[in-house]
Each structure stands twice: as structure tokens, then as C-alpha cells.
Design a protein around this motif. Structure first.
Motif: not given
Lengths: 603, 368
Positions: B189, B184-186, B205, B230, B19, B153, B208-209
Motif C-alpha cells: 500500500e 491474506y495476500c500481502l 506474482e 481469503s 496502512d 490470520d 504468490q499464485a
């Protein structure tokens, strides 16, 4: 201005009663139009003045209109049309309005036939000793079942089918004949204009300049502008500074005499001084008896309301006080909840009354509110024989003090097409209904008489009834008394903190399964937070259901692109704002919706 | 410490999660864009900077010549003599030897590569147009061009990603001997393809953690310092430009959608190339001068992101006075009591287990 004095024999006081949506307001409009009281309606119903009523298609408060009518016999008449609320919550108000009349037009929708509220209204009208004119409405519709409906009126209401008039409120067909029937069939009022004053308050509203404006029906005597009046139940004395009738606007005059219907203004500032159903007499004749049937509005359903932000409590207080001026049937008292802080306990005539009031409070006063689950009033009998009336589950005494609990019971009349009888009986069984009688007043439908705990009715029975009968069942009910129930109090604990506002009373049999559903829904509703949140339900201190909300694992802002710090900070500030709309239960943030969960248990 | 950021708004193709402000590749607009940047820069002529960062978008789309001219031109307007770190962001699909060599010549000494993943399927699902092989080649190319400070990245939480694929991506990158890694966490947006049609296989969630925890362990084993939520770096390779953001420092952002923090004021250019070209730097949105309470709270939440350095309340007190800092200190101590922050001496830090749930904690720091 000059007021033409009417002879009593040329006055007719009547009302229209009907099941909801059978076309009462449309017919009233047509009558007003045909008699020249109003000219165009723009399809808006004149008697329903509040927006909310129009939206919901129901009349909440009764009003009265004076209609001049020249009959075919050449004589001039005054027809006072007294509008009545059409919902079971307002049965007392209906009975007061009926009391002000000598006759009732009983309206039945030709496409629907006789429904539960048709029967209830017919009974009320018979009880009030009214002359009933049965009328079949909506005869213009292609699916009108005129003969069937006529037969139902005979069989289910015991009224002569041959006398039934056929009308269409929409096209106006049959309305002139109805007006003639009102003149010829409904008796003129009786009463002595020179006797001591006795009049019934059948409705009222609050005007911010003039105070309470009672709507009155004079049974005997004459009331003049400037007269002193006394309210029978309170003994309070006021001076009438305006008297008149409705056109439907207020039309001031000099006096009203026995048989007439109108309003007075007497600088009555306190709504507690005067109630619907009360009698107005002359202070010179304090011995004049009260018109029978008066009782103060008796709330059946209670709930707590709380401001979202505790700072708004004074605003809520002001809003409620103002609100009560227009609806004296609402009772409220201060209540403090450990979970929700300072608020009020409100009492309502029924669920519809509650829904409407809360919506209006939110709308008209711009108040954000948390409303807790509605509760009926339980009668708790202690071992010492004390009887406690308790309208808030969190106020229940500890179980060791309770001998037994009684709950309010209603009798419901349900009319249902034959093919849905099974579903309705199954539903009623699951909601603790007891079948009292089953009749087949017409070959297609059954009339079921049930007794239910009121608590079941307020947690959504009606919606379920509509759903299992595909909308075809109709229902009406009345309170019949208290009966002992096998009831327990269920407490909800959020991270070891008991949330008083979530406690509820349940029949023992379904208490645990309800608790499981509630706990499960709570788990879905409360967002994950920085720690584990155990949710528990307990009965008499014993945990009967438990689920845990796992701690939040990921809520992080990752990339700070090109140093756009402002955006990052705003995101966090937004999160902070969101939290302000939550209620803190101990350290747990609980969304407002949680406090309404029980209402939506079955979804 | 002051940083210079230049936002290059062109992209070959927009990624499904992105975004940020970017436009399709428009070679014809490169020249007008560079002119506009110069024009905006002249409003701040003479400023001196210690870091430079060219980001986007895809700065590589300026081409070798465009890039050289842009940097040369900025040298004429600003004092860039004390720049110690100058980063160029590149995408594996548009990296070329010519571009990298030109960048090296122009004074760029750090390359940040948008690798995102070294699993082709993950790249495809994220709408990236490069392959794992291209990404590897671009790292090698940068090395060959003489860059000794390379950052990659990597995205966490990509559709289809699991512990095995993430760890394999990271291991391959570590084998290529990079010095810095941004993980970076996606985030989904609003108004991005991912928000309109969320992919079915997004890690939950909890997953991801777990991915994050696994990555942190691996990187720390390999000697990387977890210096920001990050960001990971070998000792001596912390990104100074980004560090300056977290330390509340000053920076000037040039180009559409670029944000600045100068003279106590935060402001942002409108995200619109057309208006930027007609009046560079003339369309500002989101301008704000924070009052002192907000200012200090903001600095606190930024510094708390620096996991090793932390927030030194003593230093803040010396700068702003105890009256101003007192309420902030009370909030911080309350969080220490709830074990959501740790304190050693005058320094507050996020505990390891709270890093990934820092939003609600930082929101509490902001609370007033």
C-alpha cells in the motif's frame, strides 16, 4: 493617418540566417532596440511570438518588422527585417522569405564556427541571388574563436573573410556597424510602382476576426486600400480592406508600393484560397506572370492521429480544422484503423513540424491523442506499371502485386569534429547511409555528404548523431528524389489480430531484428491479462518473431478491513477507469504507448 | 442481520505493510477513547446487533479492565441480547490470560489471532514484533481460556516466503486445531515502509499464485471450506460478522476510521483520534448513498467473493426488480460466455482458476 512615402532607394529588405542557436533572435532584438522600435526586451525575443517557439528556441513562422533608421550619411532608411524559420523542415518557407529580400545577414556563432545549417542557409541565400553580409556573433564570449571562424567562412562558404563583421547580439557590440553595412552593402529594391501589381506572399497567419492575413513583398505596382486583388494560382478575387506594415504590431496605412513589405487583410476566410509563395496580381492584369518558385507545401512525413475515446472524434475534427487555419502546410484526411477506429492521417513537412504540431494540438485544443508511428511516402510500383504513392504502411498492396518499392532519399551534410568521424560513419552505415563525399574544410572537422533514406532520418537518426558525436555534429538535409529500396512490410499481430496501426516498412536486412525488438518491447508494455496473449511479427504472412504474454496470475483485493466496502469499490472503479485509456485490440487491452513504440526502438 | 464493529486504534508498533489507522500505544488515552466510543454509540442507541467485532489496531491494548468496561457499556446502549458471534482480535505479543479471561467473561466467544507466519525470519522482515512461539502460545492460551472458535490470520506473499515455509505455518496451525483461517495476500500500500523501500525477496506474482493454490489444496484436504476469497472455515465456523459485509448487510462501525453501512448509506469516520475524542462520530468522510444501479452492482461484486454461496440473481431481481437487474445480468452473462464466471441456475460464481485474478472480473461487473 499620414503615411510618409519612401523613396525606393532608401529601402532595404533583409533577413538574418543562421544555424540553430547561433543567436539570430537575440541579434534581431538588439537591432530593434538600437533603432528604437522596441524599448525593453526583458530578454524575451520579440519575433518569436508563440510559446512553443520560445520553449524550443526556434522560430517557426516568419514575420517582418519595419525598422526606421537614420544612417551616418544623414539619410533616413526603412529596413525591413524578415525573420526566417531556422529548421530544415521549413526550407521552403525559408526560400520564400529569402525571395522577399535583397540581402541576408549570415550569422555564425564564434564559439561554434560554421555548422551544417550555416552552409545550407548560405546556399539558399546565394540561390536567391541575395547580397550576403557575413557576421560573426558572440564575440564577447571567452571561448570565441574569431579567426578560426573567419577562416571557415572563407573556406567553407567561399565568402571574403576580410568583409566579415564582428558583433555581439548580447552586448550590442558591432551592431551599429552592421546597420551601416546593411544600408551600404545590400542593394535597394528595384521595381516600377506604376507597373501592374505583382507581389509575393511570403508568410501568412489566420486571424479569427479578419481571416487570412498574408505578409507580402511588392515587386511591382502599388497596392491601395480598397483595391481588388487576384490570387494568381487560384484566380480568386478579393478586396483589400486593410493594408499596412509591422511595427512589429500591425500598423494600417493607405498603400504599399514596389519594394515595400507589409500585410493586407481582404476577408480571406478559406486558407485554401491563398498559399505562401503565391503571387498577388491585379484582376485588371490577369496576364501578369507568377513569381517563380511557388509550390504548395509538400508533406514528407505522415502519421495517424486518433482520439482516445471514439466519442471525441467530432472534437478532434473541429480542432484540426481550426488548426489548419494557422498552418496551411498541414494536410489531413480521414483514416479508419481496424485497431484504433476513426481518425486522421496527417502530413507534415518534417519531424520537427510533426512534433510541434502534435504538441500544439494536445496543448491548445486540450485533446488527448494517440499518434501512430510516422511514415514517409513510398512509391509502390506494381507489375502493371502503376505508381502508387503510399503514406501509410497498412495501405500497402499485397506483395504479389508489387514489382518494386521506391523510397524518398535525402542528401545530408554533416559537419563533425575529426575525433567523431568514425562513430558517425558507423552510425550512418547502420542507418543505410551512402557516403557521397568527405571534405576537410578546416583541420579539426570534416564535412560529410551522405545519402540516406528519409525513413531512417525520421526514426531518430538526428538524435543518434548528436549522441555519438557528444553533441558536436551538426546536420542539414534536403530531399533529392526517390530510389528503389529492398523493402518489406512487417505486420504485428496481437492475439492473432493484425494491428494495422503497428505495421511498418523496413529494409529487408534489418526487418527481422527490428521485429524482434518491437515484439519484445510490446511484451513489456502490454500488461498481463486474463489470458495468454501471443505477440507476433509477420513478413508476407510468415511469422518472424513471437513472444507470449503469460496470463495474469494475481490481481485480487484481500482484506476487507472493518467493512470499508466503499474503498474496495473505488479501487475497482479506478482499475476500470484505467482500462478506458486503453485501446481494445480484439479482446486485448493495449496501452497507447504501444503505438509509438517503433519511434523508441533504439532506447 | 446487523453487525457492530469497534475500531481500537492503538498498536505497540506499526507493521511494515500496514496502512490501517493505528497510533502508538497510549495507555493515557484508553479512558478518553472508551468514553468517546460510548458517546458515538449513543447516537445510535437502541439498535440491535447479531455480531460484534473488536478490531484494530490492537484491541488488547485496552487491557482486561478497559475491554470489560467497553463491552459492558455497549450492552447498556445497544440491544446485544441476540448476539451470536462476538470476536476479539488479538496480537500474539499482547495476549495475556487475564485479557482472554476478561473477554470470555464479557461475552466474547471468538478470538482472531494475528499470527501472520510461524517463521521467525518472515515475522521480522514484516516488522512484526512477536515470535512464532508467542503466536503458538497465544493460541493455546485462548483454548485454555475456554474459546472454541479460534481464527488465525496468515499472510501470503511475505518477504522470503516460499511454498515450504507457508505450508509449514499452515500445518502447525491446523495441528493446533483452529476452526477458521484468513489467508491474506500481502499488498503493497502507498506510504507504508514496504512501498517506500520494497523488500528484495518479495515473492513474484507467479510465486504468490502458486503459494495460494498450494494453501487452498492443503486447507481443503483438511476439511476447511473456502467460503470467501481469503477465508477458510470448518463447517459451522464461518465468520458471520464478515459474511454480513459480503452479503451487503448493515453494520455500525465505532471509533476513528471505522466504516458503517446503515439505512442505505455508507459512511466512514475520519481516521484521526484527536478529532474523534473531541467530537466522536462528528467527523465523517466518504459518505455515500448509492444510486440503485451502483447499489446492485456493488452487492454483486461483494457476493461474488463468496465462492460457495455465489450471487443469486433471482434473489436480487426479487428485491430490486427486473428493470434494475437486467443490465447487470447482461454483464454477468457476458462474463460467463468468456468463462470468467460460472452459472448454475440463477447463481453466478467465480471459477476456481479466476479467484486470484478476480479484480479485473469484478471491475467488469461494475462497468456500466
Amino acid at each position: 493617418m499620414l503615411i510618409f512615402r519612401w523613396k525606393m532607394k532608401n529601402i532595404r529588405n533583409f533577413c538574418i540566417v543562421a544555424h540553430i542557436d547561433h543567436g539570430k533572435s537575440t541579434l534581431a532584438d538588439r537591432i530593434l532596440e538600437l533603432t528604437g522600435v522596441i524599448h525593453t526586451t526583458n530578454n524575451e525575443q520579440v519575433l518569436d511570438s508563440m510559446d512553443l517557439e520560445r520553449e524550443r528556441g526556434i522560430t517557426i513562422k516568419a514575420k517582418a518588422v519595419r525598422i526606421p533608421y537614420r544612417a551616418r550619411n544623414g539619410e533616413n532608411y526603412i529596413l525591413n527585417l524578415i525573420d526566417t524559420p531556422g529548421h530544415v523542415d521549413f526550407n521552403y518557407e525559408v526560400s520564400r522569405s529569402l525571395k522577399a529580400c535583397e540581402g541576408a545577414v549570415l550569422l555564425v556563432d564564434a564559439t561554434q564556427g560554421v555548422e551544417a545549417q550555416t552552409i545550407a542557409n548560405a546556399y539558399l541565400a546565394v540561390d536567391a541571388g541575395l547580397e550576403i553580409i557575413p557576421v560573426i556573433n558572440k564575440i564577447d564570449l571567452p571561448n570565441a574563436m574569431i579567426e578560426e571562424t573567419r577562416k571557415q567562412i572563407e573556406d567553407m562558404l567561399g565568402l571574403p573573410g576580410g568583409d566579415v563583421l564582428l558583433v555581439s547580439g548580447k552586448t550590442g557590440a558591432g551592431v551599429p556597424e552592421l546597420l551601416e553595412a546593411i544600408v551600404s552593402q545590400i542593394p535597394a529594391p528595384k521595381g516600377d510602382s506604376s507597373a501592374p501589381l505583382s507581389c509575393l506572399i511570403f508568410d501568412s497567419y489566420y486571424d479569427s476576426y479578419r481571416g487570412v492575413i498574408p505578409h507580402i513583398r511588392i515587386f511591382s505596382g502599388t497596392l491601395n486600400r480598397g483595391d481588388k486583388i487576384q490570387v494568381k494560382s487560384t484566380g480568386k478575387i478579393f478586396e483589400v480592406n486593410e493594408i499596412g506594415y509591422f511595427t512589429p504590431d500591425l500598423m494600417p496605412g493607405e498603400k504599399l508600393s514596389a519594394g515595400e513589405v507589409g500585410y493586407i487583410s481582404a476577408v480571406i476566410r478559406d486558407v485554401g484560397d491563398i498559399h505562401v509563395g503565391d503571387t498577388i496580381i491585379s484582376p485588371e492584369h490577369p496576364e501578369t506572370p507568377a513569381i517563380p518558385g511557388f509550390r504548395k507545401a509538400k508533406p514528407m512525413v505522415f502519421c495517424g492521429i486518433y482520439p482516445i475515446s471514439t466519442n471525441d472524434y467530432p472534437k478532434l475534427t473541429a480542432a484540426l480544422e481550426k488548426f489548419q487555419l494557422n498552418d496551411s502546410s498541414i494536410v489531413f484526411e480521414k483514416e479508419t484503423s481496424a485497431a484504433l477506429g476513426h481518425g486522421y492521417r496527417l502530413g507534415f513537412l518534417g519531424m520537427l513540424h510533426m512534433d510541434i504540431t502534435l504538441e500544439r494540438l494536445r496543448r491548445e485544443y486540450g485533446q488527448e491523442l494517440i499518434a501512430t508511428m510516422p511514415s514517409v511516402v513510398y512509391k509502390v510500383v506494381t507489375h502493371q506499371g502503376e505508381e502508387l504513392m503510399i503514406d501509410n504502411p497498412s495501405k500497402f498492396p499485397e506483395p504479389q502485386y508489387i514489382d518494386h518499392i521506391e523510397e524518398p532519399i535525402i542528401q545530408a551534410r554533416i559537419i563533425v569534429p575529426n575525433e567523431h568521424i568514425g562513430a558517425v560513419m558507423e552510425l550512418s552505415k547502420s542507418t543505410r547511409g551512402t557516403l557521397v563525399a568527405m571534405e576537410h574544410p578546416d583541420p579539426r572537422r570534416a564535412l560529410l555528404t551522405y545519402e540516406f533514406p528519409l525513413a531512417e532520418i525520421i526514426t531518430g537518426y538526428y538524435d543518434k548523431l548528436k549522441s555519438v558525436s557528444r553533441g558536436y555534429a551538426s546536420m542539414d538535409y534536403e530531399f533529392i528524389g526517390y530510389k528503389p529500396g529492398n523493402l518489406v512490410k512487417v505486420d504485428i499481430l496481437v492475439k492473432e489480430n493484425q494491428v494495422d496501426a503497428l505495421s511498418y516498412i523496413s529494409d529487408r536486412e534489418s526487418a527481422v531484428s527490428k521485429a524482434r525488438v518491437l515484439i519484445h518491447k510490446l511484451r513489456k508494455l502490454i500488461p498481463r491479462q486474463l489470458f495468454t496473449i501471443p505477440l507476433q511479427a509477420s513478413i508476407n504472412g510468415k511469422i518472424v518473431a513471437r513472444e507470449d504474454i503469460a496470463p495474469l496470475r494475481k490481481d485480487v483485493l484481500a482484506k476487507c478491513y472493518g467493512g470499508d466496502i466503499t474503498r474496495k469499490r473505488k479501487l475497482l472503479e479506478k482499475q476500470k477507469e484505467g482500462k478506458k485509456r486503453m485501446k481494445m485490440v480484439g479482446t486485448v487491452e493495449v496501452p497507447q504507448e504501444a503505438f509509438l513504440l517503433l519511434l523508441k526502438m533504439e532506447e | 442481520m446487523r453487525g457492530l464493529y469497534i475500531h481500537v486504534p492503538f498498536c505497540v508498533k506499526k507493521c511494515a505493510y500496514c496502512d490501517f489507522y493505528s497510533l502508538p500505544d497510549r495507555p493515557d488515552l484508553v479512558e478518553p477513547y472508551i468514553h468517546a466510543v460510548f458517546k458515538e454509540a449513543t447516537h445510535h442507541a437502541g439498535l440491535s446487533f447479531q455480531t460484534v467485532y473488536l478490531g484494530g489496531g490492537t484491541p488488547g491494548l485496552l487491557g482486561a479492565q478497559g475491554l470489560s468496561r467497553l463491552i459492558r457499556g455497549l450492552r447498556d446502549i445497544f440491544d446485544l441480547s441476540r448476539v451470536s458471534e462476538a470476536t476479539l482480535e488479538v496480537n500474539p505479543d499482547s495476549t495475556s490470560r487475564t485479557l482472554l479471561e476478561a473477554a470470555r467473561m464479557a461475552g466474547i466467544n471468538r478470538i482472531s489471532i494475528g499470527v501472520q507466519s510461524l517463521v521467525d525470519l518472515e515475522l521480522q522482515k514484516a516488522g512484526r514484533i512477536h515470535t512464532a512461539e508467542q503466536a503458538i502460545q497465544s493460541i493455546l492460551m485462548a483454548k485454555k481460556a475456554g474459546f472454541h472458535s479460534i481464527s488465525c490470520d496468515v499472510m501470503l506473499g511475505l518477504p522470503g516466503q516460499n511454498a515450504a515455509t507457508l505450508i509449514s505455518t499452515l500445518k502447525k496451525l491446523l495441528d493446533l486445531e483452529i476452526q477458521h483461517l484468513s489467508l491474506y495476500c500481502l499488498s503493497i500500500e502507498p506510504d507504508t515502509p514496504f512501498s517506500i523501500r520494497p523488500p528484495a525477496d518479495l515473492p513474484s506474482e507467479d510465486e504468490q499464485a502458486d503459494l495460494y493454490a498450494g494453501a487452498c489444496t492443503l486447507l481443503q484436504e483438511k476439511g476447511f471450506l473456502h467460503y470467501e476469497i481469503s477465508n477458510f472455515a470448518l463447517p459451522g465456523y464461518v465468520c458471520l460478522h464478515n459474511l454480513n459485509y459480503w452479503q451487503g448487510g448493515e453494520y455500525l462501525g465505532l471509533g476513528p476510521a471505522a466504516a458503517s453501512h446503515l439505512g442505505g448509506k455508507r459512511f466512514k469516520n475520519r481516521a484521526d483520534l484527536e478529532s474523534y475524542l473531541t467530537n466522536p462520530g462528528g467527523f465523517i468522510e466518504d459518505e455515500e448513498i448509492l444510486e440503485i444501479g451502483q447499489k446492485t452492482a456493488e452487492e454483486a461484486i461483494l457476493r461474488l467473493r463468496l465462492l460457495r454461496e455465489g450471487l443469486d440473481i433471482g434473489e436480487l431481481t426479487r428485491r430490486f426488480g427486473d428493470d434494475v437487474i437486467h443490465p447487470l445480468r447482461l454483464r454477468l452473462d457476458d462474463l460467463v460466455e468468456k468463462e470468467l464466471l460460472i452459472r448454475s441456475g440463477s447463481v453466478y460464481r467465480l471459477p476456481d482458476q479466476c479467484v486470484l485474478v478476480s479484480n479485473p472480473i469484478l471491475a467488469k461487473v461494475l462497468e456500466s
